[in-house]
Each structure stands twice: as C-alpha cells, then as structure tokens.
Design an enzyme around this catalytic site. Structure first.
Site, PDB file in Angstrom:
ATOM      1  N   HIS A 197      -3.890  90.377  53.484  1.00  0.00           N
ATOM      2  CA  HIS A 197      -2.595  91.222  53.290  1.00  0.00           C
ATOM      3  C   HIS A 197      -2.178  91.175  51.669  1.00  0.00           C
ATOM      4  CE1 HIS A 197      -2.486  91.400  57.639  1.00  0.00           C
ATOM      5  NE2 HIS A 197      -1.306  92.064  57.463  1.00  0.00           N
ATOM      6  N   LYS A 204      -1.475  85.399  68.313  1.00  0.00           N
ATOM      7  CA  LYS A 204      -0.123  85.467  67.562  1.00  0.00           C
ATOM      8  C   LYS A 204       0.944  84.642  68.299  1.00  0.00           C
ATOM      9  CE  LYS A 204       2.582  88.348  64.705  1.00  0.00           C
ATOM     10  NZ  LYS A 204       2.945  89.801  64.045  1.00  0.00           N
ATOM     11  N   GLU A 253       7.646  81.235  59.211  1.00  0.00           N
ATOM     12  CA  GLU A 253       6.615  81.452  58.199  1.00  0.00           C
ATOM     13  C   GLU A 253       6.738  80.519  57.246  1.00  0.00           C
ATOM     14  OE1 GLU A 253       4.608  85.107  57.406  1.00  0.00           O
ATOM     15  OE2 GLU A 253       4.339  84.270  55.249  1.00  0.00           O
ATOM     16  N   ASN A 260      -1.530  86.474  57.469  1.00  0.00           N
ATOM     17  CA  ASN A 260      -1.406  87.489  56.364  1.00  0.00           C
ATOM     18  C   ASN A 260      -2.899  87.473  55.863  1.00  0.00           C
ATOM     19  OD1 ASN A 260       1.196  88.564  56.465  1.00  0.00           O
ATOM     20  ND2 ASN A 260       2.121  86.479  55.656  1.00  0.00           N
ATOM     21  N   HIS A 279      -1.701  94.670  50.478  1.00  0.00           N
ATOM     22  CA  HIS A 279      -0.471  95.197  50.083  1.00  0.00           C
ATOM     23  C   HIS A 279      -0.457  95.766  48.553  1.00  0.00           C
ATOM     24  CE1 HIS A 279       2.218  92.838  52.890  1.00  0.00           C
ATOM     25  NE2 HIS A 279       1.489  93.855  53.559  1.00  0.00           N
ATOM     26  N   LYS A 284       8.857  90.193  62.884  1.00  0.00           N
ATOM     27  CA  LYS A 284       9.051  90.493  61.524  1.00  0.00           C
ATOM     28  C   LYS A 284       9.477  91.979  61.518  1.00  0.00           C
ATOM     29  CE  LYS A 284       6.114  87.301  58.917  1.00  0.00           C
ATOM     30  NZ  LYS A 284       4.753  87.393  58.050  1.00  0.00           N
ATOM     31  N   ARG A 310       2.256  80.211  59.875  1.00  0.00           N
ATOM     32  CA  ARG A 310       2.447  81.762  60.230  1.00  0.00           C
ATOM     33  C   ARG A 310       1.637  82.442  58.969  1.00  0.00           C
ATOM     34  NH1 ARG A 310       6.982  85.540  63.108  1.00  0.00           N
ATOM     35  NH2 ARG A 310       5.952  87.277  62.713  1.00  0.00           N
ATOM     36  N   ARG A 313      25.852  93.672  63.634  1.00  0.00           N
ATOM     37  CA  ARG A 313      25.237  92.333  63.332  1.00  0.00           C
ATOM     38  C   ARG A 313      24.122  92.027  64.569  1.00  0.00           C
ATOM     39  NH1 ARG A 313      31.030  91.337  62.277  1.00  0.00           N
ATOM     40  NH2 ARG A 313      31.240  91.619  59.968  1.00  0.00           N
ATOM     41  N   HIS A 349      -2.396 101.126  56.435  1.00  0.00           N
ATOM     42  CA  HIS A 349      -1.933  99.692  56.369  1.00  0.00           C
ATOM     43  C   HIS A 349      -3.036  98.912  56.823  1.00  0.00           C
ATOM     44  CE1 HIS A 349      -0.057  95.770  56.291  1.00  0.00           C
ATOM     45  NE2 HIS A 349      -0.222  95.590  57.558  1.00  0.00           N
ATOM     46  N   GLU A 360      -6.770  94.340  62.222  1.00  0.00           N
ATOM     47  CA  GLU A 360      -5.776  93.262  62.672  1.00  0.00           C
ATOM     48  C   GLU A 360      -6.406  92.511  63.818  1.00  0.00           C
ATOM     49  OE1 GLU A 360      -3.342  92.522  60.566  1.00  0.00           O
ATOM     50  OE2 GLU A 360      -2.140  94.192  59.666  1.00  0.00           O
TER      51      GLU A 360
HETATM   52  P1  NAD Z   1       2.093 103.780  61.875  1.00  0.00           P
HETATM   53  O1  NAD Z   1       3.273 103.439  62.720  1.00  0.00           O
HETATM   54  O2  NAD Z   1       2.328 104.709  60.589  1.00  0.00           O
HETATM   55  O3  NAD Z   1       1.327 104.845  62.940  1.00  0.00           O
HETATM   56  C1  NAD Z   1       0.180 105.418  62.614  1.00  0.00           C
HETATM   57  C2  NAD Z   1       0.129 106.797  62.969  1.00  0.00           C
HETATM   58  O4  NAD Z   1      -0.215 107.135  64.173  1.00  0.00           O
HETATM   59  C3  NAD Z   1       1.306 107.420  62.632  1.00  0.00           C
HETATM   60  O5  NAD Z   1       1.202 108.912  62.094  1.00  0.00           O
HETATM   61  C4  NAD Z   1       1.826 107.628  64.007  1.00  0.00           C
HETATM   62  O6  NAD Z   1       2.968 108.586  64.068  1.00  0.00           O
HETATM   63  C5  NAD Z   1       0.816 107.759  65.018  1.00  0.00           C
HETATM   64  N1  NAD Z   1       0.908 107.437  66.154  1.00  0.00           N
HETATM   65  C6  NAD Z   1       1.352 106.366  66.729  1.00  0.00           C
HETATM   66  N2  NAD Z   1       1.134 106.014  68.013  1.00  0.00           N
HETATM   67  C7  NAD Z   1       0.263 107.357  68.498  1.00  0.00           C
HETATM   68  C8  NAD Z   1      -0.299 107.538  69.511  1.00  0.00           C
HETATM   69  N3  NAD Z   1      -0.323 106.987  70.830  1.00  0.00           N
HETATM   70  N4  NAD Z   1      -0.885 108.824  69.422  1.00  0.00           N
HETATM   71  C9  NAD Z   1      -1.346 109.427  68.467  1.00  0.00           C
HETATM   72  N5  NAD Z   1      -0.440 109.270  67.085  1.00  0.00           N
HETATM   73  C10 NAD Z   1       0.206 108.121  67.315  1.00  0.00           C
HETATM   74  O7  NAD Z   1       1.283 102.629  61.419  1.00  0.00           O
HETATM   75  P2  NAD Z   1       0.682 101.388  62.156  1.00  0.00           P
HETATM   76  O8  NAD Z   1      -0.702 101.165  61.830  1.00  0.00           O
HETATM   77  O9  NAD Z   1       1.077 101.316  63.553  1.00  0.00           O
HETATM   78  O10 NAD Z   1       1.450 100.372  61.408  1.00  0.00           O
HETATM   79  C11 NAD Z   1       1.710  99.846  60.367  1.00  0.00           C
HETATM   80  C12 NAD Z   1       3.056  99.344  59.678  1.00  0.00           C
HETATM   81  O11 NAD Z   1       3.142  98.268  60.427  1.00  0.00           O
HETATM   82  C13 NAD Z   1       2.985  98.912  58.189  1.00  0.00           C
HETATM   83  O12 NAD Z   1       4.174  99.473  57.772  1.00  0.00           O
HETATM   84  C14 NAD Z   1       2.951  97.450  58.394  1.00  0.00           C
HETATM   85  O13 NAD Z   1       3.420  96.991  57.188  1.00  0.00           O
HETATM   86  C15 NAD Z   1       3.425  97.197  59.568  1.00  0.00           C
HETATM   87  N6  NAD Z   1       3.261  95.720  60.024  1.00  0.00           N
HETATM   88  C16 NAD Z   1       4.301  95.197  60.379  1.00  0.00           C
HETATM   89  C17 NAD Z   1       3.790  93.709  61.124  1.00  0.00           C
HETATM   90  C18 NAD Z   1       4.904  92.686  61.494  1.00  0.00           C
HETATM   91  O14 NAD Z   1       4.791  91.696  61.925  1.00  0.00           O
HETATM   92  N7  NAD Z   1       6.123  93.231  61.366  1.00  0.00           N
HETATM   93  C19 NAD Z   1       2.526  93.518  61.172  1.00  0.00           C
HETATM   94  C20 NAD Z   1       1.545  94.159  60.640  1.00  0.00           C
HETATM   95  C21 NAD Z   1       1.808  95.587  60.253  1.00  0.00           C
HETATM   96  N1  GLY Z   2       1.593  90.124  60.466  1.00  0.00           N
HETATM   97  C1  GLY Z   2       2.042  88.900  59.799  1.00  0.00           C
HETATM   98  C2  GLY Z   2       3.096  88.198  60.829  1.00  0.00           C
HETATM   99  O1  GLY Z   2       3.488  88.868  61.798  1.00  0.00           O
HETATM  100  O2  GLY Z   2       3.217  87.204  60.286  1.00  0.00           O
END
Ligand code: NAD
Ligand code: GLY
Length: 367
Positions: free
Chosen positions: A255, A234, A244, A252, A259, A150, A248, A128, A272, A192
């Site tokens: 997005h 942010k 949100e 998006n 998406h 998030k 907030r 939890r 993404h 972003e």
């Molecule tokens: P990812 O986590 O898939 O990383 C991208 C690629 O880079 C992967 O293959 C990873 O293994 C590689 N990688 C990571 N760091 C590295 C490094 N230093 N050197 C070499 N390779 C490296 O993608 P991302 O773009 O980091 O994140 C996208 C995800 O984040 C999506 O799932 C999206 O929905 C999510 N997201 C969440 C929020 C939130 O607020 N929680 C906001 C924006 C995006």
């Molecule tokens: N990436 C959108 C949020 O964090 O709200």
C-alpha cells in the site's frame, strides 16, 4: 457470465469485545429480510449507494429492509475514487438531516470500498456516532475494506488521510452482486486476496495459485472460499490489533507504493487494487533487496499478481516524486518512510529502508 449458483451461507466473527460483529457470506442475502434480524432497533434506515450500484441493487435491499423500519431513505453518491472527498461526504449528512434522521438511524453502505469508507466515516460523525452496516458489492470490499472499521476520505495531498476507526454492526457479503462487477474490478479485488498469502498464510497462497482461473471465471464456491478465508485472516489480525498499534500494519503490504501511484497519477486513474497489486511487486523487490526473501519467492508472487490480470510495472512518476508521496503515508514517522516487507514467506513486518535502496526498486519496477 455464469448464472449465480447458490452456496451455503457462512459466518465469520470479528471479536472486539462490545464492538464484536459477524460477517455473513453467501448468496441471496440481500433480498432476504432475515439477513437484517437482530440489528439495533430504529425507526429509520438510510441506504448510501452510488450511481452505478444503486440502480442494480438498492431496490432489492430496500424491499428486504422495509419489514424492519418505518422509513427507508436513500442517498445516491457520484461514483468513483475521485469523489471520496468532503463535498460528497456532505451529501450523506445533507440526506440525514433533510430526512430528520436521529441517533438510532442505521446507515447501510451499499457499494464498493469508496461507498463503504465514506458511509462509515459519516456514521462515525453524524450526531457523534450512529450504527452502520456494510453491504459490500465488490470483491475488494468483501475481502478487505468492509471489515475492520477503517473509514476515511482522501485529501488531495494524501490517500485516506481524514477518517476514523469505527466498527460496523454487521457485514453482509452477498456473492450474487459480484456477477455484475466489471472484469477489471474483479482483478483489483484479487490483489487484496493475494495479499493475505505472502503476509500470513502460505497454504492460502498455494490455494489461490491453484484456483486463480476459477476465481476469474467467478465460480461461486471458489469466490466463497476466497472471501471467507480472507475475512478469517483479517478477523484474526484486527482482533489482535484493532487500531494498528503494530500487527495490523501488515495488511498494508503493497500500500505504501500503491498509495503513491494512486495519488501521483490522480485518484481514479489506476484502481486501488491495481495500485496495490503493483505496489506488492515493488514491496517484494524491496524485501529481496533487503535479503529477506529470495528472487524465486518474489517472482512466484509476482507471477500470480500477473495471472490475476493486474499490472506489475508502475508508472514512471520519477523516484523523487514517489519518495515525496510516500513520506505522506500514515506509517511514516518523522519523515522516515516505513514499508511492509515480507520477512519470510507467510510473515510480514514493518521496516524502513535507505532512499537509495528504494530508488533501486523504483528503477527496476517502473517504466
Ligand atoms: P469502488 O468502491 O470505487 O468500486 C469499484 C467500482 O465498481 C465502482 O465504479 C463501483 O460503482 C462499481 N461497483 C461496485 N459494486 C459493483 C457491482 N456489484 N456491480 C457493478 N459495479 C459495481 O472501489 P473498491 O475497489 O471497492 O474499493 C476501493 C476503495 O476501498 C479505496 O478507496 C480504498 O482506499 C478503500 N479501501 C479501504 C480499506 C479499509 O480498510 N477501509 C481497505 C482497502 C481499500
Ligand atoms: N486494509 C488495511 C486495514 O484494514 O488495516
């Protein structure tokens, strides 16, 4: 690739009452034991990483964590958006239980947004709720996903549909890790970064325009400024609206269309950030069709997205399919799709739009 240079460490505070925390930004942070000073006391830590990032950075992190914990365990997930799912999430729970981790065990998310979102969700639900720390290693994760709490996994019918709001104890952005990031991933992160300009800060948009080549060359002081300003914005937004209820949602921008591209093509086909970049072009065109901004503004931001190496034309999934996918968006209410639009340069808002207006945008922006 330029040799990583040192930049002075910086800190941004996320002010959320008893859930407040710091984002530390700098070089050499991963290897320094004092980076982890002041985290909740625990006997054990679990590093969650993936098959790409683990071999690059897990040993460095583990060595700097060892002075703080009796045991530092590690779980290595398969890499990719396609693995942001239940079976992969379960690997984290398997590791926690196999190693006898308790309620105080601290999870360290070492990787991009996929590892960060899954580790956060695991931390929110194991016993939890256990503490976790974000150690983002992509530009996208450093400027966005690691901050704000998030957490989620994908469902085949919708992106990030299963998750929780759960804040980390700290975010540590070591800019050195960006040296190994593939160029395509760097561009995805820039989507972003660019986002924060039209929705919130036109001075920052102008700074990005003036510095986009330096960012693409990964000049450390340019990256440091981009990460810090993005995190500040942010922090301001999340500090006012953690869950949100309203404001907030502006984060998006791009997005809803993005998406739809990601789930329509199958997770992992477009990155993404690529989908968000193209989604922003669509959202700009929607804002223009709603007569909120003029064509010159939409073209200006689109040009920057293009200069960042991002796609500006979406895949031809068909307007019906886009509309069907967008109705699953978390901002939709009663089947009515709601979009983040630019109300005026530097200011965003949430609006619904008639299907025929959206169809017009899709006709212009897909091929
Ligand atoms: P990812 O986590 O898939 O990383 C991208 C690629 O880079 C992967 O293959 C990873 O293994 C590689 N990688 C990571 N760091 C590295 C490094 N230093 N050197 C070499 N390779 C490296 O993608 P991302 O773009 O980091 O994140 C996208 C995800 O984040 C999506 O799932 C999206 O929905 C999510 N997201 C969440 C929020 C939130 O607020 N929680 C906001 C924006 C995006
Ligand atoms: N990436 C959108 C949020 O964090 O709200």
């Amino acid at each position: 690739m330029p040799a990583p240079l040192s930049v002075p460490s910086d800190q941004v505070r996320i002010a959320l009452g008893d859930r407040s925390y710091d984002i530390r930004i700098g070089t050499g942070l991963l290897a320094a034991a004092d980076t982890w000073q002041g985290l909740p006391a625990a006997a054990s830590a679990l590093i969650v990483t993936n098959t790409t990032v683990g071999p690059l950075y897990a040993a460095r992190l583990r060595a700097s964590l060892l002075p703080h914990y009796k045991a530092v365990f590690e779980v290595v997930l398969p890499d990719g958006e396609a693995h942001k799912d239940w079976p992969t999430l379960n690997l984290i729970f398997d590791a926690l239980l196999r190693h006898g981790c308790d309620r105080k065990t601290v999870l360290f998310a070492l990787g991009g947004g996929v590892v960060g979102d899954m580790t956060g969700f695991a931390a929110a639900s194991y016993m939890r709720g256990v503490p976790f720390v974000q150690v983002p290693t992509t530009l996208l994760a450093q400027v966005d996903s690691s901050v704000g709490g998030k957490t989620a996994i994908n469902h085949p019918l919708g992106k990030n549909m299963i998750g929780a709001f759960y804040q980390p104890e700290r975010v540590v952005c070591d800019l050195d890790t960006l040296a190994t990031l593939p160029a395509r991933e760097l561009s995805a992160g820039l989507a972003e970064v660019i986002k924060y300009g039209p929705i919130y800060d036109m001075d920052f948009l102008a700074w990005i325009e003036a510095n986009i080549e330096r960012l693409l060359r990964r000049e450390p002081d340019a990256l440091a400024h981009a990460v810090r300003r993005s995190c500040e914005i942010k922090a301001e937004v999340v500090g006012q609206d953690e869950r949100e209820a309203g404001l907030r949602a502006i984060l998006n921008f791009g997005h809803t269309f993005g998406h739809a591209i990601e789930s329509g093509l199958g997770y992992g086909e477009w990155l993404h950030g690529e989908a968000v970049g193209c989604g922003m072009v669509m959202a700009l065109q929607l804002s223009r069709r709603l007569r909120l901004v003029d064509a010159a503004f939409a073209d200006r931001v689109t040009r920057l997205i293009e200069r960042a190496g991002l796609p500006t034309v979406g895949p031809a999934l068909g307007a019906d399919r886009y509309l069907e996918l967008m109705r699953v968006d978390k901002k939709a209410e009663g089947g009515q799709i709601r979009f983040i639009v630019i109300e005026s340069p530097g200011q965003a808002g949430l609006r619904s739009a008639a299907d025929d207006v959206v169809r017009g945008v899709l006709a212009d922006c897909t091929r």
